[in-house]
Design an enzyme around this catalytic site. Structure first.
Site, PDB file in Angstrom:
ATOM      1  N   LYS A  66      28.076  40.097  36.633  1.00 27.58           N
ATOM      2  CA  LYS A  66      27.924  41.438  37.198  1.00 27.58           C
ATOM      3  C   LYS A  66      26.700  42.174  36.664  1.00 27.58           C
ATOM      4  CE  LYS A  66      32.491  42.467  38.884  1.00 27.58           C
ATOM      5  NZ  LYS A  66      33.266  41.231  38.561  1.00 27.58           N
ATOM      6  N   GLU A  88      32.378  52.206  42.001  1.00 24.04           N
ATOM      7  CA  GLU A  88      33.819  51.989  42.132  1.00 24.04           C
ATOM      8  C   GLU A  88      34.185  50.835  41.215  1.00 24.04           C
ATOM      9  OE1 GLU A  88      31.597  50.552  44.025  1.00 24.04           O
ATOM     10  OE2 GLU A  88      32.242  48.471  43.851  1.00 24.04           O
ATOM     11  N   SER A 354      31.581  32.185  36.562  1.00 23.49           N
ATOM     12  CA  SER A 354      31.087  33.559  36.744  1.00 23.49           C
ATOM     13  C   SER A 354      31.301  34.444  35.524  1.00 23.49           C
ATOM     14  CB  SER A 354      31.747  34.183  37.974  1.00 23.49           C
ATOM     15  OG  SER A 354      33.158  34.091  37.890  1.00 23.49           O
TER      16      SER A 354
HETATM   17  C1  LIG Z   1      34.205  40.628  39.376  1.00 20.75           C
HETATM   18  C2  LIG Z   1      34.267  39.192  39.097  1.00 20.75           C
HETATM   19  C3  LIG Z   1      34.392  38.234  40.132  1.00 20.75           C
HETATM   20  C4  LIG Z   1      34.576  38.597  41.567  1.00 20.75           C
HETATM   21  O1  LIG Z   1      33.497  39.251  42.180  1.00 20.75           O
HETATM   22  P1  LIG Z   1      32.507  38.507  43.169  1.00 20.75           P
HETATM   23  O2  LIG Z   1      31.743  39.635  43.797  1.00 20.75           O
HETATM   24  O3  LIG Z   1      33.316  37.737  44.170  1.00 20.75           O
HETATM   25  O4  LIG Z   1      31.646  37.615  42.363  1.00 20.75           O
HETATM   26  C5  LIG Z   1      34.382  36.898  39.784  1.00 20.75           C
HETATM   27  N1  LIG Z   1      34.284  36.498  38.495  1.00 20.75           N
HETATM   28  C6  LIG Z   1      34.187  37.384  37.483  1.00 20.75           C
HETATM   29  C7  LIG Z   1      34.094  36.869  36.090  1.00 20.75           C
HETATM   30  C8  LIG Z   1      34.165  38.752  37.746  1.00 20.75           C
HETATM   31  O5  LIG Z   1      34.067  39.620  36.727  1.00 20.75           O
END
Ligand SMILES: *Cc1c(COP(=O)(O)O)cnc(C)c1O
Length: 367
Positions: A66, A88, A354
């Site tokens: 993020k 948000e 992610s």
């Molecule tokens: C917020 C988040 C997501 C989901 O958001 P996307 O916009 O689909 O990437 C996925 N993995 C992590 C670790 C997150 O913090």
């Protein structure tokens, strides 16, 4: 519409500015910790029967992808002369990343969050406050992410002269899905360069989890012109009934939410359905419109895995590689494990990790 038009024009102007690109590259390197490694997961590969590489977004500052988007948009806000940032948040992760860059740039910061989420995510609320942000509780509707986004949009319409709305995923009205995809695409462009020495013809497949879709768009985008198969993994939750999952692409239908035409989870009367996932960051009833497009064109494929499968994948990756993934990212791992028989030993598969699992470990400890 007028302010969205202004934002698009401002964004296109700033993007062409070499000074902006350079400044962002320095921040990505020195603040966020990029490039993140592409790591060969040796034991996971041996067990699963493909050559698996992990893109380590979990190693970014704040623990997830993020920050890539927040740095880009905060820099954009500054270039556009805005001193106040709003956002948000659902689980609080985007709120924390936004409050982080607001602190770094010395900008005022207001985070909208549904009352239910404020209660469930007390620790992230505290973190946002530590970083100097004001957290505004939203008591309307389902008191979750969707309603927080409604309130943020209202604030932006009222205070557009001073305020920049920093959306957290590839969702919302144009130009946001484009802006967020562009800032997250650094993931895939790095991975394309990093994978070249081990796979001259490119990877066979790429897995990423899909909530709003930003980490998936981020790793997919650079590979769209290649032959790599792109697989998005949604939250199948605890069953197929409404309210038990958040699989908008695999179980939803066309509809309009927060200014974009996409796939949605909605009841026959048109109202948006409640959603569930073990991964707090995946429970959004819509999905970025570009994913709906990639699904329809056939360029990407979308599957879902259950809470239980994601949890098993969390434990597998933790035990095999010493890398506890976020529950969201565990969905990507689970999606690959579910399909591992499609692959041969020589096939290179990328999984986008992610985020890191530290935030989710207390949940396991309670159980
Ligand atoms: C917020 C988040 C997501 C989901 O958001 P996307 O916009 O689909 O990437 C996925 N993995 C992590 C670790 C997150 O913090």
């Amino acid at each position: 519409m007028a302010q969205l038009g202004d934002l698009e024009a401002g964004y296109r102007r700033v993007r062409r500015d070499r000074g902006f690109t350079r400044e962002l590259a320095v921040l990505q390197r020195e603040y966020a910790g990029r490039p993140t490694p592409l790591y060969f997961a040796e034991r996971l590969s041996a067990e699963s029967g493909a050559r698996v590489y992990l893109k380590r977004e979990d190693l970014c500052h704040t623990g997830a992808h993020k920050i890539n988007n927040c740095l880009g948009q905060a820099l954009l806000a500054r270039r556009l002369g805005k001193r106040r940032i709003i956002a948000e948040t659902g689980a609080g992760q985007h709120g924390v990343a936004t409050a982080t860059v607001a602190a770094k740039f010395g900008l005022d910061c207001v985070i909208y969050m549904g009352s239910k989420d404020v209660e469930r995510q007390a620790q992230n609320v505290f973190r946002m406050k530590l970083l100097g942000a004001e957290v505004r509780e939203v008591k309307s509707g389902t008191q979750t992410l969707k309603d927080a986004m409604n309130e943020a949009l209202r604030d932006w319409v009222t205070n557009v002269e001073t305020t920049y709305y920093l959306i957290g995923s590839v969702a919302g009205p144009h130009p946001y899905p484009m802006i967020v995809r562009d800032f997250q695409s650094v993931i895939g462009f790095e991975a394309r360069r990093q994978v070249k020495p081990v796979a001259a013809k490119g990877p066979r497949a790429i897995y990423a989890c899909v909530g709003g879709g930003s980490n998936a768009m981020g790793i997919f985008y650079a590979f769209i012109p290649t032959r790599a198969e792109l697989i998005g993994v949604e939250a199948g939750g605890t069953g197929s009934r409404p309210g038990r999952h958040s699989a908008s692409l695999t179980r939803g239908r066309a509809g309009i939410l927060h200014g974009s035409l996409t796939k949605l989870l909605s009841a026959p009367d048109g109202n948006v359905s409640p959603v569930h996932s073990i991964a707090a960051g995946l429970d959004y009833p819509g999905v970025g419109p570009e994913h709906a497009y990639l699904q329809r064109s056939g360029r990407a494929r979308y599957i879902s895995v259950t809470d239980r499968e994601a949890l098993a994948a969390f434990h597998r990756l933790t035990k095999l590689e010493g890398i506890p993934p976020a529950f969201e990212s565990a969905h990507a791992v689970a999606g690959f494990l579910k399909e591992r028989r499609r692959y041969r030993k020589s096939d290179v598969v990328l999984i986008n990790v992610s985020g890191r699992g530290d935030k989710d470990i207390p949940r396991l400890f309670e159980k």
